[in-house]
Design a protein around this motif. Sequence first.
Motif, short mmCIF file in Angstrom:
data_model
loop_
_atom_site.label_atom_id
_atom_site.label_comp_id
_atom_site.label_asym_id
_atom_site.label_seq_id
_atom_site.Cartn_x
_atom_site.Cartn_y
_atom_site.Cartn_z
N LEU A 2 0.84 -1.20 0.00
CA LEU A 2 0.00 0.00 0.00
C LEU A 2 0.87 1.25 0.00
CD1 LEU A 2 -2.94 1.09 0.27
CD2 LEU A 2 -2.55 1.18 2.72
N GLN A 3 1.90 1.29 0.83
CA GLN A 3 2.75 2.47 0.93
C GLN A 3 3.57 2.68 -0.34
OE1 GLN A 3 5.08 2.87 4.47
NE2 GLN A 3 3.42 2.23 5.82
N LEU A 4 4.15 1.60 -0.86
CA LEU A 4 5.06 1.74 -1.98
C LEU A 4 4.34 1.94 -3.32
CD1 LEU A 4 7.80 -0.87 -1.02
CD2 LEU A 4 7.80 1.61 -0.67
N HIS A 5 3.04 1.71 -3.33
CA HIS A 5 2.27 2.05 -4.53
C HIS A 5 1.91 3.54 -4.55
CE1 HIS A 5 1.79 -2.21 -5.58
NE2 HIS A 5 1.29 -1.79 -6.73
N GLY A 6 2.23 4.25 -3.48
CA GLY A 6 2.00 5.69 -3.47
C GLY A 6 0.53 6.04 -3.54
N GLY A 7 0.23 7.11 -4.27
CA GLY A 7 -1.14 7.62 -4.34
C GLY A 7 -2.12 6.62 -4.92
N ILE A 8 -1.70 5.88 -5.95
CA ILE A 8 -2.63 4.94 -6.57
C ILE A 8 -3.01 3.81 -5.62
CG2 ILE A 8 -0.87 3.42 -7.59
CD1 ILE A 8 -2.64 3.20 -10.05
N GLY A 9 -2.12 3.49 -4.68
CA GLY A 9 -2.42 2.45 -3.72
C GLY A 9 -3.52 2.84 -2.75
N MET A 10 -3.78 4.13 -2.62
CA MET A 10 -4.81 4.61 -1.70
C MET A 10 -6.18 4.68 -2.36
SD MET A 10 -3.28 5.02 1.16
CE MET A 10 -4.54 5.91 2.06
N THR A 11 -6.26 4.36 -3.64
CA THR A 11 -7.54 4.46 -4.33
C THR A 11 -8.35 3.18 -4.17
OG1 THR A 11 -6.67 3.62 -6.43
CG2 THR A 11 -6.51 6.00 -6.04
N TRP A 12 -9.66 3.30 -4.25
CA TRP A 12 -10.55 2.15 -4.14
C TRP A 12 -10.43 1.24 -5.36
CZ3 TRP A 12 -13.25 0.05 -0.33
CH2 TRP A 12 -14.26 -0.87 -0.63
N GLU A 13 -10.11 1.84 -6.51
CA GLU A 13 -10.03 1.05 -7.74
C GLU A 13 -8.84 0.10 -7.75
OE1 GLU A 13 -10.48 4.27 -7.56
OE2 GLU A 13 -12.59 4.44 -8.22
N HIS A 14 -7.77 0.44 -7.05
CA HIS A 14 -6.61 -0.45 -7.01
C HIS A 14 -6.89 -1.56 -5.98
CE1 HIS A 14 -2.52 -1.96 -6.61
NE2 HIS A 14 -2.24 -1.32 -7.73
#
Length: 357
Positions: free
Chosen positions: A310-322
């Motif tokens: 979650l952390q290393l995916h950055g902003g996209i990791g915080m999205t519901w779609e990911h």
Amino acid sequence: MTDLLYSEEEEALRAAVRDLLADHCDAPGVIARIESDAPHNLALWKALTDGMGLAGLLVPEELDGQGATHREAAVVLEELGRAVAPVPYLTSAVVATEALLACGTDDLLTELASGTSIGALAVALNVAPGAAYKVVQHESGLLHGELTGIADAAVADVLLVPADDGGLYAVDATAATVTPQVSLDLTRPLATVTLDGVPGRLLGDAEPAVRRALRAGAGLLASEQLGLADWTLTETVRYLKDRKQFNRPVGGFQALKHRLAQLWLEVAGLRAAARNAADALSTGRDADVAVTVAQAYGAPVAVHAAEEALQLHGGIGMTWEHPVHLYLKRAKADSIAYGTAGAHREALAGLVDLQAP
């Protein structure tokens, strides 16, 4: 000494299950399901049971099962963990099946092996092997009481209910009131089961059946956690190779390399522990120790892998779609399923006669 490496048959099974999941269990589909009123993928469950016969891996061939071992079931659970598949495999094909095997209930085992029925042991998901669990009242041949935190009860056809007389009873799920609970992991929803004067069929003694079922559930849960951790590590490495910052791949930064290397070591250790637990369950040698070691080590590793993803995916990791949030929620829920890591460490100390001061 047993060879813990995957056999050719196990690798072939893995490939077949992974191909099936690629066709029937993509991440957008899982996210869409958990947003609906029917999170379980029963079409996938039918493909796993009817098409591949995987619900009967632990059931003897004379009862229409596959007569396989816990090692093969562990391979299936690894792949289901990699896909966070919303199917009741662990609860029905492992936990409920093990309880029925302890009771010698042939007709119900045949139904579960064929996939025509889904079973659920009516013991809260957080209960560790050997720990106390809640029972219902048995009075005048009828069952009364409420049980909470029952995983996959919403899709179960038969509930295996422990009662205060020491018996384990099979209850038609349509006769019980099953109320969904708010669950962190929406791919394995929990429910409250209420019995108000419901008839039940006595299967056998509850204590040995529940203990055997929960031990198998805890041991093979480590394989699910392994699949989850392996997917999150693999996807994070892939993402960091593609994501660029300052005109170079993010994965090239030394600090991130160190974090990924540490995570790889942890996942490799989890693989060894999970494989050992599955093998010990299949042979019966030192199974209690192997299961407690796997869960004491495995749960924190799976959570760490999902948190790093979650952390290393950055902003996209915080999205519901990911889909990474699916893995973090499953890892967190699994970390208390069939006993916490702390509970297993405490049990392990007693098993190896290493009492705390």
